[in-house]
Design a protein around this motif. Sequence first.
Motif, short mmCIF file in Angstrom:
data_model
loop_
_atom_site.label_atom_id
_atom_site.label_comp_id
_atom_site.label_asym_id
_atom_site.label_seq_id
_atom_site.Cartn_x
_atom_site.Cartn_y
_atom_site.Cartn_z
N GLY A 119 0.83 -1.21 0.00
CA GLY A 119 0.00 0.00 0.00
C GLY A 119 0.86 1.25 0.00
O GLY A 119 0.45 2.29 0.51
N SER A 120 2.05 1.15 -0.59
CA SER A 120 3.03 2.24 -0.43
C SER A 120 2.57 3.56 -1.04
O SER A 120 3.08 4.61 -0.67
N SER A 121 1.59 3.51 -1.94
CA SER A 121 1.10 4.78 -2.50
C SER A 121 0.40 5.61 -1.42
O SER A 121 0.17 6.81 -1.60
N ASN A 122 0.08 4.99 -0.29
CA ASN A 122 -0.58 5.71 0.81
C ASN A 122 0.38 6.53 1.66
O ASN A 122 -0.05 7.34 2.49
N VAL A 127 -1.26 7.81 5.26
CA VAL A 127 -2.24 6.76 5.55
C VAL A 127 -1.49 5.45 5.81
O VAL A 127 -0.41 5.23 5.27
N SER A 128 -2.08 4.58 6.61
CA SER A 128 -1.41 3.35 7.05
C SER A 128 -0.90 2.48 5.91
O SER A 128 -1.58 2.31 4.89
N VAL A 129 0.27 1.92 6.11
CA VAL A 129 0.85 0.94 5.19
C VAL A 129 1.29 -0.26 6.01
O VAL A 129 1.17 -0.26 7.24
N ASN A 211 -13.01 -2.01 -3.25
CA ASN A 211 -12.89 -0.80 -4.05
C ASN A 211 -14.11 -0.69 -4.97
O ASN A 211 -14.14 -1.24 -6.07
N ILE A 245 -9.57 1.36 2.96
CA ILE A 245 -8.39 2.21 3.09
C ILE A 245 -7.54 2.14 1.82
O ILE A 245 -6.94 3.11 1.40
N GLY A 246 -7.49 0.93 1.24
CA GLY A 246 -6.62 0.73 0.07
C GLY A 246 -5.24 0.26 0.48
O GLY A 246 -4.30 0.30 -0.31
N SER A 247 -5.13 -0.17 1.74
CA SER A 247 -3.94 -0.87 2.25
C SER A 247 -4.46 -2.19 2.80
O SER A 247 -5.19 -2.19 3.79
#
Length: 337
Positions: A119-122, A127-129, A211, A245-247
């Motif tokens: 989720g590194s784009s966060n 935002v949490s990764v 998503n 969240i996307g992570s």
Amino acid sequence: MSIQKTLGEFIVEKQSDFPHAKGELSALLSAIKLAAKIVNREINKAGLVDITGASGVENIQGEQQQKLDMYANEIFKNALIARGEVCGIASEEEDNYVFFDNKNSRNGNYIVLMDPLDGSSNIDVNVSVGTIFSIYRRVSPLGGPVNMEDFLQVGRKQVAAGYVIYGSSTMLVFTTGHGVHGFTYDPSIGVFCLSHESLTIPKTGKIYSINEGNYIKFPLGVKKYLKYCQEKDESTNRPYTSRYIGSLVADFHRNLLKGGIYIYPQTAQAPSGKLRLLYECNPIAFLAEQAGALATDGYNPILDLKPTELHQRVPFFTGSPEMMATAHEFIAKFKDE
Ligand code: AHM
Ligand code: MG
């Protein structure tokens, strides 16, 4: 003031839970713990120092500037090489598996698969990764090089798995097949402390995580299940609430604590979904099953899938058992439509 048990103490105490216990797996987990602390320190500086930029850029000293996920990969890799229990790794950041070809590591009994920074784009937006890891005994002969067979083992053969979540606090959550235990990092003393012993997921929950921007592309069974989540029905506590969240680590962690379901399905354009079987889905599935949750590709347990490629993708459904059962019913019912 009570003093909490540290991760190090917990590992020593549970030594007998570790298969083939000779202290090796404990040392391996210590390496992961150390790398997690270093990565945590760097993530906390994101925004202050230039660690979020793209790789391929040279800094003023003429050194390659690394993206944080490349940096995390190097930190975990180096921590694992330093101990000698691990003979090779596979990582989201490496095209091929890496053999640790030195005198110590060649005799290591374990291989590790990891997503060093999921989720590194966060990161750029605070935002949490997370870091996800999966540990197996090697199947290749001791002393020789590792081979693909070591890395393509079925998920059921994992001896340990876990994740680190770099969130509002940093936690390390892991299993060796004897329950799921969570440790919260206390930065003031630099120690992970036992905060969540024997985690179990609620049998059902109110959260669905997907998503929804991809809705139009989802299989019909998933679309119907989402509509079911949104319908009003007091007896089943619906409508549910949507949280994404996307992570993967952060979405899974929240659902583990609160009860819920996470779905990253296949689509016509991406028939295998997005998430990677070996270093994202398998370790999360091991934790899920140990915590009383289910993890499937919509039909079969993730842990029973026979991997064929290092970076293989797979549709992923995981969460509270009662919610998963309902999702499976929808998927089976609308399979061919
Ligand atoms: P990454 O490994 O490139 O970071 O991608 C994996 C991440 C997961 O953490 C997350 O659940 C998912 O990708 C989000 O994907 P999307 O943005 O398509 O919803
Ligand atoms: Mg990832």
